[in-house]
Design an enzyme around this catalytic site. Structure first.
Site, PDB file in Angstrom:
ATOM      1  CG  ASP A 114      -2.197   0.830   0.889  1.00 19.10           C
ATOM      2  OD1 ASP A 114      -2.149   1.630  -0.065  1.00 19.10           O
ATOM      3  OD2 ASP A 114      -3.207   0.711   1.606  1.00 19.10           O
TER       4      ASP A 114
HETATM    5  C1  BGC Z   1      -5.160   2.987   0.078  1.00 19.12           C
HETATM    6  C2  BGC Z   1      -5.289   1.899  -0.953  1.00 19.12           C
HETATM    7  C3  BGC Z   1      -5.194   2.486  -2.336  1.00 19.12           C
HETATM    8  C4  BGC Z   1      -3.906   3.237  -2.455  1.00 19.12           C
HETATM    9  C5  BGC Z   1      -3.663   3.817  -3.822  1.00 19.12           C
HETATM   10  C6  BGC Z   1      -3.986   3.903  -0.174  1.00 19.12           C
HETATM   11  O1  BGC Z   1      -4.017   5.038   0.631  1.00 19.12           O
HETATM   12  O2  BGC Z   1      -5.063   2.407   1.358  1.00 19.12           O
HETATM   13  O3  BGC Z   1      -6.496   1.202  -0.769  1.00 19.12           O
HETATM   14  O4  BGC Z   1      -5.303   1.480  -3.287  1.00 19.12           O
HETATM   15  O5  BGC Z   1      -3.909   4.295  -1.510  1.00 19.12           O
HETATM   16  O6  BGC Z   1      -4.475   4.873  -4.095  1.00 19.12           O
END
Ligand code: BGC
Length: 774
Positions: free
Chosen positions: A313
């Site tokens: 993430d």
């Molecule tokens: C989130 C993810 C997301 C990623 C990319 C993160 O802050 O937890 O679910 O896919 O950002 O945008």
């Protein structure tokens, strides 16, 4: 003891006849129809059918042989464009990085023009011409927005959910995207956690079926088809169990709980072919998920045989420093890649430090090569080495977006997701005699809120508001007066300035429809709450409206269960509409006016108060269970100031008709391993309208080597009946459906006595006994 792979397959890959695969869950089972097979082969791509060929192997091996370490690290680096971000933007010069071969994948860039521009930098500017992979959060629609994921889950309709993902993928792929960061399959039993809105609710069985449906929808028939995108099952793992419901907080649980409740939807998604998986922000048992080799290597790769790639993430490698797990970024990167992380999202840790780690022997070249191979394999499967621009097609970008068919599908899923929670005196559907409708509340004339959070490229100006939808449906038959009346902003809790206008708008109405809930940004990421009440002064206005003595219908619009116990006792009808998507107002009007008979069922328990949280239907009995006949006793598992029961149970949802269930019959009272028991009921539409019921089967294992939940969903079937019509509904159960992680952590069912029940919600009693022999 670690369960063997075949044993896990039973846990996660096998389901009851109903709900095991989209077409089954959505299909009526007539008395004459033979019960479908127990094991369904998912329709979408699976690792085995990713189409890998010796030619792919040879191509990727030859490419890796030519790559410098810096080029390899580039393939393990994912950076955001400057278009959107959900965290710190650590690197500004991403275009220069692409041209220098320092980055192999970009997210948050879309549109044919822009993806072509960036792709050109990669394939014309770099030595090895390796194409970029473009990712994006396509969660519940891309341009045509569908209900938020929790709302879709309330449809319990696998066909509809798959179709929604299919359309989202078609629109996204038409803009040059290859890869979505969905489905989010985190089980959550805590509505304080705002990200509950992104998942499928609290239940492992329903959540697993939905995970499969979404993967099938996103990935379509074959990886490499230009109307499909790679799925990312996320967030691995146990992110939904954040302590106190505060986002990014610690999770800690037994391995049994992890394996029985939190991991199965991930396994289901992977068995359905999910190409990639994303680590979570949380730690688990003291180890951040992005360096958790138990999760990423032991479970994911060794037990489950996952062949796709692992992405972190957003900056979660870097975050291992504040977690207190890594002393600096270099060490964090070593811990991540050695634990099984292939790609670093946005942290640039691999980019900045991995070469030194390899030079020092902290990370082997074989580890780097294995990660690079997984990424390049995926680019090969997508056909990007043959044509790096094959997803960036200007014709499709115009043609495959917000088509009438897509909008019709969005409306259909939206109305299927609406849950009728209460309907005293059949105040709904709105009677033809309701000539004056007062529509009140901060969500009544809102467009922006209707698509919820993670709305991709969905326009916040485009959705049909409730006011528009209801006015359009009422036409000349009724007048619709409107007043905002109240605010959903926390800071406005004590204000009353809009009340007079609302009271005036409602003064001579035949019925009041109150559209209340939360601002769209109050759920989703970083949107935890300590209080689940309607925010602002909404309930205060509702109480004022009640003094008018008119029928009140409350339409809830939000991304989590709110606590509405005053309303539950005092208004006539309540429906949960979640955030319904682009066609919100039309879909809500369909249900309000009875053009669509509601069939949604709650995928999550609605508590009476935040103090009951976490609350879910499949808890344990305890040694001192409370029951109503013991209400005068003190030393029982209970609250002094609240019933134990929730406001509305998991699986609850009313219809404009009523359904009657005959007693359950079993074809036999005992089975042995490998045998199948058939449980059936006759379902009758006892009301005056055609309607659809989601028939649910729950079982209970009475005694176990470890204690077992009081109830577990094991199957569901959707049945549509005309007034007076009856149908026999049949479920089959074998020992495989009764399996769990036993005291020694082996996986399987235990011989003994069980009960089951079939009904319209998790409130059904499981009182029909059967046994499983040795
Ligand atoms: C989130 C993810 C997301 C990623 C990319 C993160 O802050 O937890 O679910 O896919 O950002 O945008």
């Amino acid at each position: 003891m670690t369960p063997s792979r075949p044993a896990l397959r039973l846990l996660l890959g096998v389901s009851l006849i109903a709900g095991s695969a989209a077409p089954l869950a959505a299909r009526d089972v007539s008395p004459a129809a033979p019960a479908p097979a127990l094991v369904e082969t998912p329709a979408g791509p699976t690792p085995a059918s990713w189409g890998d060929t010796p030619a792919m192997r040879a191509f990727v091996d030859a490419l890796i042989a030519k790559m410098t370490l810096a080029e390899k690290i580039g393939q393990l680096t994912l950076l955001t464009s400057d278009w959107v971000s959900t965290g710190p933007t650590l690197r500004a010069g991403y275009k220069e990085d692409v041209a220098a071969g320092k980055v192999g994948s970009i997210f948050n860039a879309h549109s044919v023009a822009y993806t072509r521009e960036l792709q050109k930098l990669a394939v014309e500017g770099t030595r090895l011409k390796i194409p970029l992979l473009f990712g994006y959060d396509v969660i519940h629609g891309h341009r045509t927005m569908f209900p938020i994921s929790l709302g879709e889950a309330a449809s319990w309709d696998m066909e509809a959910i798959e179709k929604s993902a299919r359309i989202a993928a078609t629109e996204a792929a038409a803009e040059g995207l290859h890869w979505t960061y969905a489905p989010m399959v985190d089980i959550s039993r805590d509505p304080r956690w705002g990200r509950m809105s992104e998942g499928a609710g609290e239940d492992v069985y329903l959540g697993s079926r939905i995970a499969e449906a979404r993967v099938r929808g996103f990935q379509g028939k074959r990886i490499g088809d230009t109307d499909a995108v790679l799925a990312t099952v996320k967030h691995f793992a146990a992110y939904g169990a954040a302590q106190a419901g505060r986002d990014y907080s610690t999770t800690d649980m037994s391995e049994r709980e992890l394996r029985d409740t939190y991991l199965p939807p991930f396994k289901a998604a992977i068995d359905a072919g999910a190409a990639t998986i994303m680590t979570s922000f949380n730690e688990l048992d003291g180890v951040p998920a992005s360096a958790n080799s138990f999760l990423l290597t032991d479970v994911l790769r060794k037990e489950w045989g996952f062949k796709g790639f692992v992405v972190t993430d957003y900056t979660s490698i870097n975050e291992m420093i504040p977690h207190g797990y890594s002393k600096d970024e270099k060490q964090a990167g070593e811990q991540s890649i050695n634990a099984g992380v292939d790609m670093d999202m946005q942290g640039a840790v691999y980019l900045n430090h991995l070469a030194r780690s390899v030079a020092e022997g902290k990370v082997s070249m074989a580890t780097v090569d294995a990660a690079v191979r997984r990424v390049l394999d995926m680019k090969y499967r997508l056909g990007l080495f043959q044509d790096p621009y094959r997803f960036s097609d200007a014709r499709r970008e115009k043609a495959d977006v917000m088509t009438p068919a897509f909008l019709a599908a969005s409306r259909d899923v939206a109305r299927k997701s609406i849950v009728l929670l209460k309907n005293d005196g059949d105040v709904l559907p709105l009677a033809a005699s309701a000539k004056k409708i007062a529509l009140i509340g901060p969500l009544a004339d809102s467009k922006a809120d209707m698509i919820g959070s993670w709305a991709g490229q969905g326009s916040r100006e485009r959705p049909v508001s409730l006011l528009e939808g209801i006015r359009a449906r009422a036409g000349k038959n009724a007048t619709v007066s409107y007043a905002k009346g109240a605010s959903y902003q926390f800071a406005d809790a004590d204000k009353t300035d809009g009340f007079a206008e609302a009271m005036a708008a409602a003064a001579d109405a035949d019925v009041i429809v109150a559209a209340m809930g939360e601002h769209w940004d109050m759920t989703g990421e970083a949107a935890s709450r300590t209080d689940l009440n309607l925010p602002g002064n909404q309930e205060a206005l509702l109480r004022q409206l009640k003094t008018l003595g008119k029928p009140i219908v409350l339409v809830l619009l939000s991304g989590r269960p709110n606590t509405v116990s005053w309303a539950a006792d005092n208004v006539d009808a309540i429906m949960e509409a979640w955030y319904p998507g682009t066609m919100a107002g039309t879909a809500v009007a369909d249900v309000l006016f009875g053009d669509y008979n509601p069939s949604g069922k709650l995928p999550v328990t609605f508590p009476r108060s935040v103090g009951q949280v976490p609350i879910f239907y499949n808890g344990k009995n305890t040694g001192r269970p409370f029951s109503a006949d013991k209400a005068d006793q003190k030393y029982l598992s209970r609250y002094l100031d609240s019933p134990n029961t929730p406001q509305w149970v998991f699986g609850h949802g009313l219809s404009y008709t009523t359904f009657g269930y005959s007693p359950v019959t079993l074809d036999k009272a005992a089975i042995r391993p490998g045998e199948t028991l058939t449980a059936s009921v006759t379902l009758t539409n006892t009301g005056r309208r055609a309607g659809t019921e989601m028939v649910q089967l729950y079982t209970r294992d009475l005694v176990g080597s470890v204690t077992r939940p009081v109830k577990e969903l094991k199957g569901f079937q959707k049945v549509t009946l005309k007034p007076g019509e009856s149908r026999r509904v049949t479920f089959r159960i074998s020992d495989r459906d009764l399996a769990f992680h036993r005291a020694d952590m082996s996986y399987g069912a235990e011989p003994g006595d069980f009960t089951l029940g079939i009904g319209g919600s998790s409130a059904v009693e499981t009182n029909v006994r059967f046994s499983l022999g040795e």
